[in-house]
Every structure is written in C-alpha cells, then in structure tokens.
Design a protein around this motif. Structure first.
Motif, PDB file in Angstrom:
ATOM      1  N   ASN A 156       0.810  -1.211   0.000  1.00 57.09           N
ATOM      2  CA  ASN A 156       0.000   0.000   0.000  1.00 57.09           C
ATOM      3  C   ASN A 156       0.850   1.271   0.000  1.00 57.09           C
ATOM      4  OD1 ASN A 156      -2.722  -0.927  -0.076  1.00 57.09           O
ATOM      5  ND2 ASN A 156      -2.492  -1.648   2.030  1.00 57.09           N
ATOM      6  N   ASP A 161      -4.133   0.898  12.557  1.00 60.25           N
ATOM      7  CA  ASP A 161      -4.659   1.885  11.619  1.00 60.25           C
ATOM      8  C   ASP A 161      -3.489   2.622  10.983  1.00 60.25           C
ATOM      9  OD1 ASP A 161      -6.196   3.697  10.238  1.00 60.25           O
ATOM     10  OD2 ASP A 161      -7.275   4.457  11.985  1.00 60.25           O
ATOM     11  N   ARG A 168      -2.780   4.644   7.605  1.00 59.36           N
ATOM     12  CA  ARG A 168      -3.220   5.230   6.340  1.00 59.36           C
ATOM     13  C   ARG A 168      -2.244   6.306   5.896  1.00 59.36           C
ATOM     14  NH1 ARG A 168      -8.615   7.527   8.539  1.00 59.36           N
ATOM     15  NH2 ARG A 168      -7.883   6.810  10.568  1.00 59.36           N
ATOM     16  N   GLU A 211      -1.329   9.309   2.684  1.00 54.02           N
ATOM     17  CA  GLU A 211      -1.968  10.111   1.630  1.00 54.02           C
ATOM     18  C   GLU A 211      -1.015  11.213   1.207  1.00 54.02           C
ATOM     19  OE1 GLU A 211      -5.794  11.619   2.857  1.00 54.02           O
ATOM     20  OE2 GLU A 211      -5.809  13.202   1.355  1.00 54.02           O
ATOM     21  N   GLN A 223      -4.062   8.028  -2.010  1.00 56.16           N
ATOM     22  CA  GLN A 223      -4.209   7.677  -0.605  1.00 56.16           C
ATOM     23  C   GLN A 223      -4.454   6.183  -0.475  1.00 56.16           C
ATOM     24  OE1 GLN A 223      -8.128   9.183   1.011  1.00 56.16           O
ATOM     25  NE2 GLN A 223      -8.255  10.049  -1.013  1.00 56.16           N
ATOM     26  N   VAL A 224      -4.042   5.633   0.649  1.00 57.34           N
ATOM     27  CA  VAL A 224      -4.356   4.231   0.929  1.00 57.34           C
ATOM     28  C   VAL A 224      -4.994   4.091   2.304  1.00 57.34           C
ATOM     29  CG1 VAL A 224      -2.650   3.158  -0.566  1.00 57.34           C
ATOM     30  CG2 VAL A 224      -2.015   3.754   1.770  1.00 57.34           C
ATOM     31  N   THR A 225      -5.966   3.198   2.359  1.00 58.00           N
ATOM     32  CA  THR A 225      -6.575   2.858   3.635  1.00 58.00           C
ATOM     33  C   THR A 225      -5.995   1.532   4.113  1.00 58.00           C
ATOM     34  OG1 THR A 225      -8.366   1.789   2.463  1.00 58.00           O
ATOM     35  CG2 THR A 225      -8.700   4.073   3.096  1.00 58.00           C
ATOM     36  N   ASN A 226      -6.602   0.997   5.128  1.00 59.97           N
ATOM     37  CA  ASN A 226      -6.073  -0.206   5.764  1.00 59.97           C
ATOM     38  C   ASN A 226      -6.418  -1.479   5.001  1.00 59.97           C
ATOM     39  OD1 ASN A 226      -4.975   0.997   8.213  1.00 59.97           O
ATOM     40  ND2 ASN A 226      -7.100   1.543   8.657  1.00 59.97           N
ATOM     41  N   ASP A 227      -5.547  -2.469   5.111  1.00 55.66           N
ATOM     42  CA  ASP A 227      -5.920  -3.832   4.763  1.00 55.66           C
ATOM     43  C   ASP A 227      -6.882  -4.321   5.841  1.00 55.66           C
ATOM     44  OD1 ASP A 227      -4.304  -4.103   2.489  1.00 55.66           O
ATOM     45  OD2 ASP A 227      -2.578  -4.692   3.684  1.00 55.66           O
TER      46      ASP A 227
END
Lengths: 339, 339, 339, 339
Positions: free
Chosen positions: C133, C242, C244, C246, C255-259
């Motif tokens: 990510n 958590d 993340r 961006e 931007q990337v969020t969580n797996d």
C-alpha cells in the motif's frame, strides 16, 4: 420556446402527491393547474391549495375537458390506467402514466393505439431509468467502450414485507415487483428479452404461498443480442432497499451498489459499522422522480420521444407474464409464447 | 501428539509444486518425503533437492510401497485421479486429491469405496472453502444468526481466456469452471442442490462454439432446504479474478467482494482509480491452499473428518453433469436424473 | 550470478525469529547458517534445528568470525545495534539492522562510518517501505504524474496500549512509534524534513504522563521541497492497526486505507458491519518483512544501494529528537537545531 | 402553533437566491414575503415573481419597516453583515446571517449585543453542521458511546483555484476557507479551541504569495477538553470537493468520507474507476442548506436556541485570527491572545 406545460393530475394518492409536489417545486417547465381524484376530500383540497393549485374535482372529465391543460399524469389505481390514457389521448393531452398500464396486453395496446392516433406523447413511469446510478451503468454500456454486453445482473430487494392484504391483490411478485427489473434489464442491455426462466420460493413464513405467490425469486433471461441476464428478488431485505445493477461486457464490467444513508464508518473493538442503504424507493429514487418529470416536460416541449415510451409499456408486462408462466410450469418460456 | 505426517506427492506439475512448496514451507505438521512424477526430469529433481526432498521417482508405486509415508497428495492429470486414490487407499495411505476425482460418477464411487474400505481419510481439493472471505460468508450463515438462507449467489469469472487447446479438452465450462462454484453454493447454503437450470452463450468470438462450449453462463439452483441459488460465470473478466459470494437470509445478508491488489485510491481531474482484483487463483487463494493442506494434516493427526470429504467429491460433479444436460436440453434438470 | 547469500542472525527474539523464518522459507536467495543470541536456550535451539540451522551460539563473535557468512541481521536489543553494526562491518559483513540504530546521533554516525569504511551494505529496518500500500503511494508520487507533492499525511495508530513497563523505557512516543512515520513521510514526499511542530496529550488515563510521555500526538512538518506534512498517532485505536497514508499533489491525490481482515459486509435491520483492519504489524506487514529481506539480498547480490540506507538510519532519529524537543518547548523546531 | 414565519431576505446574489429558493420550495414553515437588494434589477424581479414573492426593493429599510416580517436572512456582502444584524434586531426581527458576521471581533460583539438586547434569535450560516455526514460524526461523539474525544481531524479542499481577483480580497485562507473547518472542529469535539499552530505554503504557482496568502495549509489545535485537532486545506483538489471528518475517541473512531456522484465501478484491463466526489459545496451541501433553514424556522417557532448561535459567530473568527497570527509569526498562538 413554448410556455410552461400545463399539467392535470389524475389521482392524488401517495404517488400522485409525489408527482404533484415535484412538478410544483422542482420542475420549472411544468405548472400543475388541476387535480382530479374520486376520493377528493378536504385534506386533498388543503394539499392542493397549499401548493397553489386552484382546480380540484372528483371527475377526471374536468381535466380532459379543460382546454388549457397540455398534459395529464395518470396516477390512479392500476385498473383505471388504460382507460385514462385513452380518454386523455382522445382529449389531445400528452400522457404520463404510472406503471403498469394494465396487466392485460390487449388493454395496453388499445391505450397505446389511442395515443398514437391522437399524436400525443406517452411516457410510462419506470422511474429507475432516471436514477443516477442505473443511468451510469446504461450510459457506460451504451457508449460501447466496454464492447458488447454479455451478462446483465439486477439485484432488487424491498426492505420489508408488505401486508398480506397488499400481496393478495398485487398480481404476484413478477408483475408487481420484478416488472421494474424487467424494464431495467432491457434498458441496461439495450436489447429485448426473448426467453425467461423463473424460480421462486415462499421462504419467510409470512403466508405468500396461500396466494400462490413467493417472497424470493430468481429469473434468468436471454436477450436478442445474445446476452444473458439474471434478476434476484426478495420481498424483505431487512436492511433497506437493495438495488444493484451490473453489466459485464466484452472488455470489462460496470456495476453500481446502493446509495447509503451516509458515508460514516464507526470502528470499535467490537465492530466496524457503516451506514445502511436508503430505506425505500422514496428515499432512493427521490431525484429520479424529479428527473423523470423533467424529461417528460422536455419531450413535450422539444417534441421528442420520451425516454420510456409505448413499447416500454408493453414489454415489461409481457416479460412478467412469461416469468409467471415459467414459474408455474417449471420450464423456460419464450416471449413469443406471450406476445 | 503424533509426529509429523509424512507425505508423498504424485505429480509435480504446477499444482503439485504449489502443494509441495506449501507443505515444506508453511505446514509445520507435514514432511514431504517423496515425489513421483512420470515426467520427472532434472529440473524437477533440482526443485525437490532445493526443498530438501530426498526421494524422487517416475513411478507412483515407489510412494505406495514406502511404509514411512502416511499420506498422499494426488496432483496428477485428472484421468488418473481415481486410480491413484484407489491404489493409495489400498496401500493404507490417507489421500488428498485435486478436483475432480473423475468426470464419471461410477469411477468416483469406486475410488471413494476404496478409501472407506481401507479406513483412510479422503480430502478433495475444493480450495475455496479455505479462503478467508468465502469462509466468513459460510460461518455467518452457519452460525444461524441471520436465520435460514433464502438466496445464494456466486459470481465467478476468470481473468482471461484460456487457449482454445485447453478448452478443447476441458470438459466444458460447467465441469471445468463452474464445478468450483457448485461446491461453493453447497458449502454456503449448507444444503444439497436438487435441481439446476443453465443458460450459456459463446459471446466473445473466441471459438467456444466449435467445442459446443460457452464463455458465459448463468445457472439457477434449488436446494433441499428450500433456498434458491444462482451462479454467473465468464471465461474472461479482463480486470482480474472476480470471485464474489453472497447469501441473503431470513434476517439479512452477508456478502464478500474481491481482494484487491492494494487499498489505493488515485484521484485526479479525470478519474478516481482504485486497484484491480488480484489477477488469478494463485494470488487470490494463496493462503487458502496453505490452510487446505493444514486442515488435511489436522484431520489425519486428530482423526477427524476432512472439511471437504467423499460426498464433496461426488456432488459437484453430479451438479455439473446436470447443468450441462440442462444447457443442452433447454430445461431444468433434477439431480435425481443424474444420481 | 552469485550463490546464496549466507546469513548470520544476531538476536533470536520476536523480531529475530520473524526474520529467520522469512529468510528460510520465503527468501530463496538467502541461507541462514548461524544464530547468536545471548539468551540462547533449548527452545531457541529447537527452533533453529527445526529450520535446519546448524550453528547456534551465545556469542556474536561466532558469527563475525565465520568466514562463510556474507551478511548479518542485527535483531538484538536497541542499545547494542550500533556496536553490532560496527563489529559486523569490521568483519566485512553486510549489515541489516532493525530500527533505530541508536537514539544518539553520534553513535549512529560512528556505526555508519564503519560500514562505509568497510565497503559493506547497510540496510535499516523501516519495513513499511516494502508494504504494497504505502509503496503504491510512493510510486505514484515518484512517477511525477500527479505533479509536485503539496501535503503528506500519515495516520498511524497502534491497536492497544503497551504495558506501562514498556512505555517506561520506550524512549517516548516520538522515538518509539512516530519514528516509523517520520521515515514514511520522507519516503512518500521524496524530500527531507526541515522543521517539525509537535502536539501531544495523555488522554487515556493509562499513566503516560508519569513518564512525561503521551498516548496521542499530532506532528506537523515542513519539507525541503516546500511540501507540508502531518502525522497523527494514537497508542490505542482499539479497532486494529490503523495505518493510512496520503499525498496530495499538484494534480490530484493518492491515498491508501487499511488492509482488512476480509471483504465481508453483513447487513441486518440493526447494522451493516464490515471487517476490522488487520490487528497489528505482524499481520499487516507480514509480506513487507519478506520483501524487505529479499530487497537486502538483491542489494548484496547485484551490488546496489539498499532501498533503506545509512541516511535513513540518521534522519528519522533526528526528526524524532526534534519532535520531542518541539513538544517539550511548545514551539516549532528546525532540524538544523538537531543535526 | 404559530403560523408560517414571514421572511425578508437581504441580498439576492448567489447565496441569497439559494436561500430564497430553498425557503419557498422546501421549507413549508417559511414564507418569503420580501427581498431587498441594492443591485435589484429586472432579472432579480423576474426571479422573485417566478417564486411568488411580491415585494422587491433596493432598500433594506423596506424590510426592517415591514411589520409583517418575522425574520431576516442576511445574505449581503460580508462588510454589511454586522450592520444589517443590528438594524434587523432593532426592528425586532429574528436574524439568520451568512458567515462570517465580520472579520473584526468588536463589530461581531456589537451585532450580537443588539440581538440579545432585542431578544431575537441569531443563527450564523455554518451550513456544514446540517450535513448528514458531519452530523453523524458529531452525533456519535456527542452520544458518548465512543468515550472522550482524543483526535479531531478535518480535511477540507476546494475543487479548483478561485480567480486571483477573489483571493486579493478574500481575507486569506484562514478567514475565508478554514473558518468553516474551525467551526466544524468545535462542533465535532464539543469543546473550544485554546491554541492553534498553522503551517502554510503557496505551492501551486498561481500567485497566492503576492497576497501573502497560501494555497495549502495545515493547522493543529488544542481543545479545552484536552483533545488535539488538525485541519488540512488545499485551494485546489482538482478531483472535487474533498470534505472528510474524523474523531478518534477513547474507545474507537468515527469518520466520514465524501459523497460521490454515483456508486459506479467500471473495471477493465486498464483500470478500475469509481466516481469522483461531488464537485463543490452547492452539490455537496444542497440538503444541508435546506436543513439549516428548517432548523432556524424551528428555533423561531418553538422559541429554542438555534443550533449555530452567537458564540459560533465569534469563535471561528477568533480562531482564524489566531491561525493567521501563528502562520505569520511561526509559533503556536493561544486564543487568549486574541479574545
């Protein structure tokens, strides 16, 4: 440019009032000048006054006979739709009619013939075509950029069971509920259904079987253009109005999920929660109803074909009849057996 | 606790090597002691050496005859599966067999009977049951907290067309591809399929029709517990391995979408892009293969029933046969016509 | 091509074993030949035997003196890192060192100088750079297609409080936890931090304040290339790890969020639930640890610079020192005050 | 229950017409009886007629002097807000005023004092409080179920640069743009800001620096209740209106992302595309504006405090002043230095 389209509305029940409110507040090209409702009462009168609508009566003839009126919205009970279309057409009014026109194909054809003879517009109320999500799926497919459609999928589930009194006279799941999806698959595939095969089951224990009806259904379809389709229905999702569409094509796929109440995510040690889909069609298709009315006004003003026209009044009903027959007889049914 | 399970692997092709590598690196309870492959060559020998596997031969008998070996992985070509199971069982080895055991039900039954007579474990390679996503759907349904299942949906699309040489001998889409989904719907619904109705079409222009095969299919199913199901398949999604499952139940719905390559979103004036699904089954079900092998080891060590056992070797094949028959004859086919 | 890189590992605690297991099972270019751990016991010995590692001792000198060993993984307690790097370098071994090298810049510089003098590779264990990510965010920014970076954002929260005994000797949130984020913002922005301003608060009531430490922090940064950055930290998210990132750029944002644990959605009348983020760094960065080790092997084999090199050993520590100073003095602190 | 609230609107520019249209079409409790706009022209007159509003003039006094009018919407240019509030209050009208009341705290206080003396309602136009998403974050935090707030995060980016002529007189990013976010963090945290520290940069090359203004900013905050907060701003996202809020609390986190144009996903071999955020505040906060007006009517009718009252007219302006000072002086600034 023509002046405002003067509209008379037949039927001031739930769906009639929805259209009236939208026309008055959100469709600048329309002016609602009259309402006719056989159950007209003080409350309806107050509703009309509040929106500045002067003419209210119990007799539809007051609308047909009014030379100022350009167009009529038929929002009566279903049985009266076809007759109202005919009379409106004979009076030279353009007609918007809630779906279905009738559950008998002959009656539908007669109503349509009347509008054709009179040279008036006819638009049928398949409101979902005006929804931003489903329209996006349609537009992407129609653009051709994904190539030819292969698979058309519709998931359509109501949030909760209707009362059994409603089910008793609904005409059955295929004619009452799936009919919207039958129009949708035609819209999304850009092609006509040639064969259907329907499975159904009454699984909720609510008593659908006593009306030979079901609460759960899956319907497969073949289309003229070679594509295949499938719809799944449930009378009760329990989590909201579940309306997803998808078309898989030669070069990829376009799909839409539900509009949600909000974009929130709440994360705790126990769960991560997101919002539910909007609860029912009034919330989900609120803007679509406005777009639908605007589109009808445009068709009148610009003398173009309505997006949802006469053929769309016939075909979904015919497919629903084929689906019901398929379910009863346990075999695929060709549309040529119905039409 | 028992020592490590000593494993012999029959077949060192793509899927055989996958299992060997997983067993050596990621399944502590297993010890791969021997490989047999009729096409054994230096490269295979080097692969084995590299993983510290001493015994390599061309003859499966070297494995059956080895008294140290507790369990056999059958990763040969499909035609040989049933025979290998029988011989392994007769030698007293537990058997893991890739799917399908055979495309002839009689052969499958004979193989199973051999394992039952010998009192050895038999696990069939429906790997998707061990995937974290589909397992979650199963577990939620099986927990009963959503009530009884009503609708079981599986979408399963391969990323791109196989060569036509593969299609020529694949056995057709229902036996080659949908068979996984037939096992999946049984797993998710917790019930057996009683009837299927299949639609198929060759839409890609790749030449499937010359083998009486299709690239696109929809299959409806009825289950013993009353639920309905539907699978849609495509040989070519173009965007990756599309594997979604969903069960709508009495009180709600559980569904899973695809694992994606990453969680990125790239937003510009032109588009908002997210990642594609993982490309194919090796990426998507990588961990599932490991879990599958671990589960088989557990069944041996704890003397419990494998999660995917003899019946699972029979039923998906029978459903695939029914689906093919339905497609050919244009009518729903009951499983009782096949079994 | 060179043969396998022969590796000795210093320290067989949690992180040491993680690297050992990865090197043995998932990094074909590496061969772990020796382990040294001052607390070596039977259990460690068994762990090593199980993975086929012959040489185990309590004395790191056994590794430095072994002429077969090409590279050393320093996984000891933090205090010993710098000394181990120096001794490894003097013995001509390439060095991978867990972060941080030291909390004293002088010690870090001496260790680095030793590797430079010896001409050996030095890679520092900022594992997140190898995560799919965050790497995607980096790669999109570095590609230049979004233009120059404007805003770099990192959200980094641990799932739950560490024991206060850990906090007592952790060096404080900025050096213990944010240090990873300081490396991340450098990686994502492609630029060096020139100034930081840190806010912190002990809000959980867990007793952080008794160590002049905080459980919650926000840190703003200025970068050499003009971009601004911000990190927010919490010691306890309660819902999982958590992480993340961006970067907003001249032409858009990545931007990337969580797996998440899985891709499931469970919808009922009460809630719609999705999966939680993976619980902690071992789950989240499992593959990143493997990539990290592979990358180090590549750097050795191909004689290239490691992705995370000497400068990366210095800068995050310096930024952490500046952040701590900013927090204590209630003012922005320039990196030039520290370096 | 009181009759309809009779409303006069001061200013018929973009925001004035927005309120007028909403009041007429979507706020049944309101009746717009008069408009006053110094630039009144035929086009405005036609707009008013079309909505059935009889009284139009250039002089606000025509509204203040009209005894029928209960409430006034102040939608003039910002400089006139404070004076209009005072005059409306002195005429005994309830006042809704667009933000900010003034950029000078003394003027704001005088205006508020006038409303207090007259005993009329004052509501300030921080419309985002009425947005379904941000309200959800607020409501979850205020419910207390996540415990005490620790971190409050707001991301707020406009879709594209305003003309430099606008920037020249905008008052700077903190007073013009971040002011909304300052109100938002107060709303979400349920607490007052006590200190801010602002970083800013002119990175786009559009010429912001010639006005000592910036296009990119990050602002950290401390709250009375101990929580920390951070806002990041950009004048140009390029992909739409980016408005995300998040509060991390003692037991978990609540966050909202953007409303999107639709819920479509288009997957091909090249990309997976989803919809962009709605383009600007008119699309995003359309329903919020209606809610805002309804809420003001409710406050008048039920004689309750408006959700956004006098203090909310003061504090965001003061925080914006502190942020500007912090940016200019390169140090954290306490609110006590401003108030």
């Amino acid at each position: 440019m023509m002046n405002k389209v003067k509209v008379g509305v037949l039927g001031a029940g739930r769906i009639g009032r929805l259209h009236i409110t939208n026309l008055v507040q959100s469709v600048p090209a329309a002016e609602v000048v009259a309402i006719a409702d056989p159950f007209l009462n003080e409350e309806t009168q107050a509703f009309a006054n509040n929106l500045g609508i002067a003419q209210c009566s119990k007799d539809p003839q007051d609308i047909f006979a009014n030379p100022d009126i350009d167009a009529v919205f038929v929002c009566t009970s279903t049985e009266a739709h076809a007759e109202m279309i005919q009379r409106a057409a004979e009076a030279g009014k353009h007609v918007f009619c809630e779906k279905p026109i009738h559950t008998d194909l002959e009656q539908i054809r007669k109503a349509i013939a009347a509008t054709e003879k009179a040279g008036v517009k006819l638009q049928v109320g398949f409101v979902r075509r005006f929804d931003h999500n489903h329209k996006k799926v349609h537009d992407v497919v129609a653009s051709g950029k994904l190539g030819r459609p292969h698979l058309v999928k519709v998931c359509s589930r109501d949030p909760e069971h209707q009362p059994m009194s409603y089910i008793a006279t609904s005409g059955g799941i295929f004619m009452d509920m799936t009919i919207h999806d039958f129009d949708m698959v035609r819209y999304l595939s850009g092609s006509e259904v040639t064969e259907v095969c329907a499975y159904g089951a009454a699984l909720s224990g609510e008593g659908y079987d006593q009306y030979n009806d079901v609460d759960t259904a899956i319907i497969m379809m073949k289309f003229e253009n070679g594509a295949l389709g499938v719809i799944d229905n449930s009378r009760a999702s329990h989590y909201g109005y579940d309306q997803r569409t998808e078309v898989h094509c030669d070069k990829g796929c376009v799909q839409v999920t539900n509009d949600l109440d909000d974009q929130a995510m709440i994360s705790t040690h126990e769960t991560v929660e997101i919002a539910k889909p909007t609860w029912f069609f009034l919330e989900r298709y609120n803007n679509a109803f406005i777009q639908e009315a605007k589109d009808f006004m445009d068709a009148i003003i610009n003398d173009t074909e309505p997006l949802v026209g006469a053929k769309d009044g016939v075909m979904p009903v015919a497919i629903a009849m084929a689906a019901a027959k398929s379910f009863q007889e346990g075999r695929p049914v060709k549309l040529s057996e119905i039409l």
